[in-house]
Write a protein that holds these residues in place. Structure first.
Motif, PDB file in Angstrom:
ATOM      1  N   TYR A 256       0.842  -1.199   0.000  1.00 17.65           N
ATOM      2  CA  TYR A 256       0.000   0.000   0.000  1.00 17.65           C
ATOM      3  C   TYR A 256       0.880   1.253   0.000  1.00 17.65           C
ATOM      4  O   TYR A 256       0.658   2.193  -0.770  1.00 17.65           O
ATOM      5  CB  TYR A 256      -0.912  -0.025   1.225  1.00 17.65           C
ATOM      6  CG  TYR A 256      -2.033   0.985   1.175  1.00 17.65           C
ATOM      7  CD1 TYR A 256      -3.295   0.628   0.702  1.00 17.65           C
ATOM      8  CD2 TYR A 256      -1.841   2.293   1.614  1.00 17.65           C
ATOM      9  CE1 TYR A 256      -4.338   1.549   0.659  1.00 17.65           C
ATOM     10  CE2 TYR A 256      -2.864   3.224   1.570  1.00 17.65           C
ATOM     11  CZ  TYR A 256      -4.116   2.839   1.103  1.00 17.65           C
ATOM     12  OH  TYR A 256      -5.133   3.763   1.047  1.00 17.65           O
ATOM     13  N   PHE A 257       1.887   1.254   0.850  1.00 19.00           N
ATOM     14  CA  PHE A 257       2.811   2.384   0.927  1.00 19.00           C
ATOM     15  C   PHE A 257       3.544   2.584  -0.397  1.00 19.00           C
ATOM     16  O   PHE A 257       3.743   3.718  -0.852  1.00 19.00           O
ATOM     17  CB  PHE A 257       3.815   2.152   2.056  1.00 19.00           C
ATOM     18  CG  PHE A 257       4.853   3.227   2.181  1.00 19.00           C
ATOM     19  CD1 PHE A 257       4.587   4.402   2.865  1.00 19.00           C
ATOM     20  CD2 PHE A 257       6.115   3.072   1.611  1.00 19.00           C
ATOM     21  CE1 PHE A 257       5.556   5.398   2.988  1.00 19.00           C
ATOM     22  CE2 PHE A 257       7.081   4.062   1.720  1.00 19.00           C
ATOM     23  CZ  PHE A 257       6.794   5.227   2.407  1.00 19.00           C
ATOM     24  N   ALA A 258       3.959   1.475  -1.023  1.00 20.22           N
ATOM     25  CA  ALA A 258       4.695   1.573  -2.278  1.00 20.22           C
ATOM     26  C   ALA A 258       3.864   2.261  -3.358  1.00 20.22           C
ATOM     27  O   ALA A 258       4.370   3.099  -4.111  1.00 20.22           O
ATOM     28  CB  ALA A 258       5.129   0.190  -2.743  1.00 20.22           C
ATOM     29  N   TRP A 259       2.584   1.926  -3.422  1.00 23.05           N
ATOM     30  CA  TRP A 259       1.723   2.556  -4.423  1.00 23.05           C
ATOM     31  C   TRP A 259       1.449   4.018  -4.079  1.00 23.05           C
ATOM     32  O   TRP A 259       1.368   4.865  -4.971  1.00 23.05           O
ATOM     33  CB  TRP A 259       0.411   1.786  -4.547  1.00 23.05           C
ATOM     34  CG  TRP A 259       0.506   0.588  -5.439  1.00 23.05           C
ATOM     35  CD1 TRP A 259       0.605  -0.723  -5.052  1.00 23.05           C
ATOM     36  CD2 TRP A 259       0.519   0.588  -6.862  1.00 23.05           C
ATOM     37  NE1 TRP A 259       0.687  -1.540  -6.145  1.00 23.05           N
ATOM     38  CE2 TRP A 259       0.628  -0.760  -7.278  1.00 23.05           C
ATOM     39  CE3 TRP A 259       0.455   1.578  -7.840  1.00 23.05           C
ATOM     40  CZ2 TRP A 259       0.671  -1.132  -8.629  1.00 23.05           C
ATOM     41  CZ3 TRP A 259       0.492   1.213  -9.173  1.00 23.05           C
ATOM     42  CH2 TRP A 259       0.602  -0.126  -9.557  1.00 23.05           C
ATOM     43  N   GLU A 260       1.303   4.314  -2.791  1.00 24.30           N
ATOM     44  CA  GLU A 260       0.958   5.671  -2.389  1.00 24.30           C
ATOM     45  C   GLU A 260       2.153   6.625  -2.442  1.00 24.30           C
ATOM     46  O   GLU A 260       2.004   7.796  -2.803  1.00 24.30           O
ATOM     47  CB  GLU A 260       0.393   5.654  -0.963  1.00 24.30           C
ATOM     48  CG  GLU A 260      -0.974   5.001  -0.840  1.00 24.30           C
ATOM     49  CD  GLU A 260      -2.066   5.818  -1.512  1.00 24.30           C
ATOM     50  OE1 GLU A 260      -2.032   7.062  -1.415  1.00 24.30           O
ATOM     51  OE2 GLU A 260      -2.961   5.208  -2.141  1.00 24.30           O
ATOM     52  N   ARG A 261       3.346   6.145  -2.097  1.00 19.16           N
ATOM     53  CA  ARG A 261       4.485   7.039  -1.917  1.00 19.16           C
ATOM     54  C   ARG A 261       5.672   6.770  -2.852  1.00 19.16           C
ATOM     55  O   ARG A 261       6.509   7.646  -3.012  1.00 19.16           O
ATOM     56  CB  ARG A 261       4.994   6.940  -0.467  1.00 19.16           C
ATOM     57  CG  ARG A 261       3.971   7.348   0.581  1.00 19.16           C
ATOM     58  CD  ARG A 261       3.664   8.845   0.527  1.00 19.16           C
ATOM     59  NE  ARG A 261       2.772   9.223   1.604  1.00 19.16           N
ATOM     60  CZ  ARG A 261       3.170   9.583   2.816  1.00 19.16           C
ATOM     61  NH1 ARG A 261       4.457   9.601   3.105  1.00 19.16           N
ATOM     62  NH2 ARG A 261       2.294   9.926   3.742  1.00 19.16           N
ATOM     63  N   LEU A 262       5.779   5.577  -3.415  1.00 14.51           N
ATOM     64  CA  LEU A 262       6.989   5.225  -4.163  1.00 14.51           C
ATOM     65  C   LEU A 262       6.738   5.020  -5.651  1.00 14.51           C
ATOM     66  O   LEU A 262       7.661   4.615  -6.373  1.00 14.51           O
ATOM     67  CB  LEU A 262       7.628   3.961  -3.559  1.00 14.51           C
ATOM     68  CG  LEU A 262       8.059   4.081  -2.093  1.00 14.51           C
ATOM     69  CD1 LEU A 262       8.579   2.743  -1.574  1.00 14.51           C
ATOM     70  CD2 LEU A 262       9.111   5.167  -1.923  1.00 14.51           C
ATOM     71  N   ASP A 263       5.530   5.265  -6.116  1.00 15.89           N
ATOM     72  CA  ASP A 263       5.244   5.165  -7.541  1.00 15.89           C
ATOM     73  C   ASP A 263       6.079   6.218  -8.281  1.00 15.89           C
ATOM     74  O   ASP A 263       5.972   7.411  -8.022  1.00 15.89           O
ATOM     75  CB  ASP A 263       3.752   5.390  -7.798  1.00 15.89           C
ATOM     76  CG  ASP A 263       3.350   5.023  -9.218  1.00 15.89           C
ATOM     77  OD1 ASP A 263       4.195   4.473  -9.943  1.00 15.89           O
ATOM     78  OD2 ASP A 263       2.188   5.283  -9.592  1.00 15.89           O
ATOM     79  N   GLY A 264       6.936   5.772  -9.169  1.00 11.94           N
ATOM     80  CA  GLY A 264       7.832   6.685  -9.872  1.00 11.94           C
ATOM     81  C   GLY A 264       9.222   6.764  -9.284  1.00 11.94           C
ATOM     82  O   GLY A 264      10.118   7.355  -9.890  1.00 11.94           O
ATOM     83  N   VAL A 265       9.427   6.214  -8.095  1.00  7.89           N
ATOM     84  CA  VAL A 265      10.757   6.165  -7.481  1.00  7.89           C
ATOM     85  C   VAL A 265      11.441   4.880  -7.936  1.00  7.89           C
ATOM     86  O   VAL A 265      10.906   3.789  -7.733  1.00  7.89           O
ATOM     87  CB  VAL A 265      10.668   6.210  -5.943  1.00  7.89           C
ATOM     88  CG1 VAL A 265      12.059   6.138  -5.334  1.00  7.89           C
ATOM     89  CG2 VAL A 265       9.933   7.449  -5.488  1.00  7.89           C
ATOM     90  N   THR A 266      12.594   4.995  -8.563  1.00  8.45           N
ATOM     91  CA  THR A 266      13.253   3.819  -9.115  1.00  8.45           C
ATOM     92  C   THR A 266      14.679   3.694  -8.603  1.00  8.45           C
ATOM     93  O   THR A 266      15.329   4.681  -8.265  1.00  8.45           O
ATOM     94  CB  THR A 266      13.289   3.875 -10.657  1.00  8.45           C
ATOM     95  OG1 THR A 266      14.052   5.015 -11.070  1.00  8.45           O
ATOM     96  CG2 THR A 266      11.884   3.974 -11.223  1.00  8.45           C
TER      97      THR A 266
END
Length: 283
Positions: free
Chosen positions: A219-229
């Motif tokens: 959930y956190f990955a989709w909310e905060r890390l989308d676009g972080v690579t």
């Protein structure tokens, strides 16, 4: 941490250098060999550098052993004990940190990140989940930890693709439903290992908590890390590592499980009553 783990290798390498240097300074009949001054200066500088590195590594290792001994004494004072663990210079926080990092990296590698080989899902499960989780278990809990690590692996065969989008797929369940489903899936991932540890006298709460993190980290990955690579531009023989939310979910989920696993093992188990064999406790 790696310096402590590799100290024996460095000791062997230093001894090999010393033998090679001695051979270079002597001829077969034992007479001293004439070495040009510049070469001798470099050789002496290498000796001093290696001696300084070894002394520093030994100092760090000795400090770690002292802290580990203090941790063991505190556990005994609380009526608990740990198994005899490899790398005695590692402290409990270092073991937990190393476990977290390796757990996250290898769990993502199991999902296809960073390396392309070996080919096939079953092979990657074995190399990047079974072996690492067993090794993390042994690092923190000896033989019982090793067995529990394999038990964690035994639950890897149930997929979680239905929940990993956290409500982003049109026509699918909403984000909260996926959060609940993935959280329950994480609980099942440790559902054999946690009772195994509890039966041996360990507090399995940390491991269970690590499994329950599988939903929140996605959930956190989709909310905060989308676009972080991380490593999105890696080229063969490597491949992208953390190139999207589901990749982050794998890495963070594996890190949480491995960290919880380490903490449960490092908290030890009750010291058996006098005369009772340690391995019989809880069985």
């Amino acid at each position: 941490i790696l310096g402590k783990i590799r100290l024996p290798e460095m000791e062997r390498a230093a001894a090999g250098f010393a033998r090679a240097a001695a051979a270079a300074e002597a001829v077969p009949d034992g007479r001293a060999c004439t070495i040009p001054p510049a070469a001798r200066a470099r050789l002496d500088a290498l000796r001093r550098r290696i001696a300084a590195l070894l002394a520093e590594r030994r100092r760090i290792d000795a400090a770690g052993r002292a802290q580990a001994a203090a941790e063991a004494a505190a556990l005994r004072a609380a009526g608990r004990e740990r198994a005899v663990l490899p790398y005695p210079g590692l402290t409990a926080p270092e073991r937990a940190e190393l476990s977290m990092l390796l757990g996250g990296i290898y769990w993502r590698m199991r999902g296809g990140g960073l390396v392309a080989a070996p080919d096939g899902t079953q092979a990657t499960r074995y190399h990047y989940n079974a072996l690492p989780m067993a090794a993390i278990g042994a690092l923190n809990g000896g033989a019982e930890g090793y067995a529990a690590g394999l038990a964690i692996f035994s639950r890897i065969f149930e997929g979680w693709g239905i929940w990993m989008d956290m409500g982003r797929t049109p026509g699918g369940d909403g984000p909260l439903a996926d959060l609940a489903g993935m959280t329950a899936r994480g609980d099942r991932q440790v559902g054999i290992a946690a009772p195994m540890l509890a039966a041996g006298g360990y507090d399995s709460t940390w491991l269970t908590a690590g499994g329950l993190h599988l939903g929140p980290v996605y959930y956190f990955a989709w909310e905060r890390l989308d676009g972080v690579t991380v490593g999105a531009d890696l080229a063969p023989p490597l491949q992208p590592f953390l190139e999207g939310p589901t990749a982050w979910g794998e890495a963070l989920g594996g890190a949480a499980i491995a960290y919880g696993f380490a903490r449960s093992l490092l908290a030890g188990r009750p010291i058996p009553a006098r005369g009772a064999p340690l391995e019989s406790i809880g069985r």
